[in-house]
Design an enzyme around this catalytic site. Structure first.
Site: not given
Length: 302
Positions: A144, A172
């Protein structure tokens, strides 16, 4: 394990009841809606899902409910089973390892790992954290990347190092830095690692530059438009993609101007659309008050 991380994922909000406990029925309804709208899967307990404000047991329960509903869809045979990604977080490496383990046991297909962020970490320190987590995780992990909130940013070289680990399957990237995201794509073009955009306003650019897919908050309220944007880029129809992007950007800007947290605004929008029962948030986030619901309704018309 190989996961197909292409396509549209929604950074799902976490429905809560009046006691601020998980509304499992609404979680299931949102997952079924995501599948009906052609999404590849959901991310639960991410930033939009108030993941860091939930207790670890709540993140696990949320993941378990999502997985149960995804399995029901597979049994029904009406669609392919949506993938269930779950967000892991913790203030220390030990807490993070425990969270990843619990989410894996709860049925997550993969875990999105938010590194501890009390202190800004260097790219080398981020690599250390993610490699250590991936080495111990029972399911694939994703990185992330949220530098605007954590103060910790990866480089393309650092991502290439992470991509060499077989259990790290994606990233992401929720930053607005299109140039860096393009560098991420270039750095892993020959690797089996998915670059997923988490930044709605630059989604067209991310897909045009080679991103594998997206995990966005706007897909909660405009899932079909996000699917349409993806399809337009895949077809090489960048005029249509740009048009859809402008429409999404207007809606995001209008929702973002409402002086409330993103989870609160999206939950209010979903309640207005009859898709969730309540719009409550986990403290310290405040829910949108009744007097502001008309403003949310107007924002959805943008």
């Amino acid at each position: 394990m190989t996961l197909d991380l292409r396509g549209v994922f929604v950074a799902l909000v976490t429905p809560l009841d009046e006691h601020r406990q998980l509304d499992h029925a609404d979680v299931g309804a949102l997952l079924h809606r995501a599948a009906d709208d052609g999404l590849a899967g959901v991310l639960v307990a991410g930033t939009t899902g108030e993941g860091t404000l939930l207790e670890p047991t709540q993140r696990a329960a949320l993941t378990r409910t999502a997985r149960t509903n995804a399995e029901e869809l597979a049994v029904a045979g009406t669609t392919r089973r949506p993938l269930v990604l779950a967000g892991a977080s913790g203030p220390s490496p030990a807490a993070l390892h425990a969270d990843v383990e619990q989410l894996a046991e709860a049925g997550a297909d993969a875990v999105l790992v938010l590194a501890p962020h009390t202190y800004p970490l260097t790219p080398e320190e981020l690599v250390d954290v993610h490699l250590e987590v991936a080495e111990q995780a029972a399911v694939p992990t994703l990185v992330y990347h949220l530098p605007q909130l954590t103060g910790s940013a990866l480089t393309a070289d650092a991502l290439a190092e992470l991509a060499a680990h077989p259990n790290i399957v994606g990233i992401k990237d929720s930053s607005s830095d299109a140039e860096r995201r393009a560098a991420f794509v270039a750095a892993v073009v020959d690797r089996d690692l998915a670059v997923l955009s988490g930044h709605g306003p630059s989604l067209h650019a991310a897909l045009r530059d080679g991103a594998s897919g997206s995990i966005t908050a706007i897909a909660n309220v405009r899932p079909r438009q996000v699917v349409r944007l993806h399809a337009a880029v895949a077809d090489g129809d960048h005029d249509t993609a740009a048009q859809v992007q402008r429409t999404l950007a207007r809606t995001e800007a209008a929702l973002g101007a409402l002086q409330a947290s993103l989870p609160a605004v999206i939950k209010a929008a979903l309640q207005l659309d009859g898709l969730v029962t309540e719009r409550w948030c986990r403290p310290p986030l405040r829910s949108v008050p009744p007097a502001r619901l008309d403003a949310v309704r107007s924002a959805l018309l943008r």
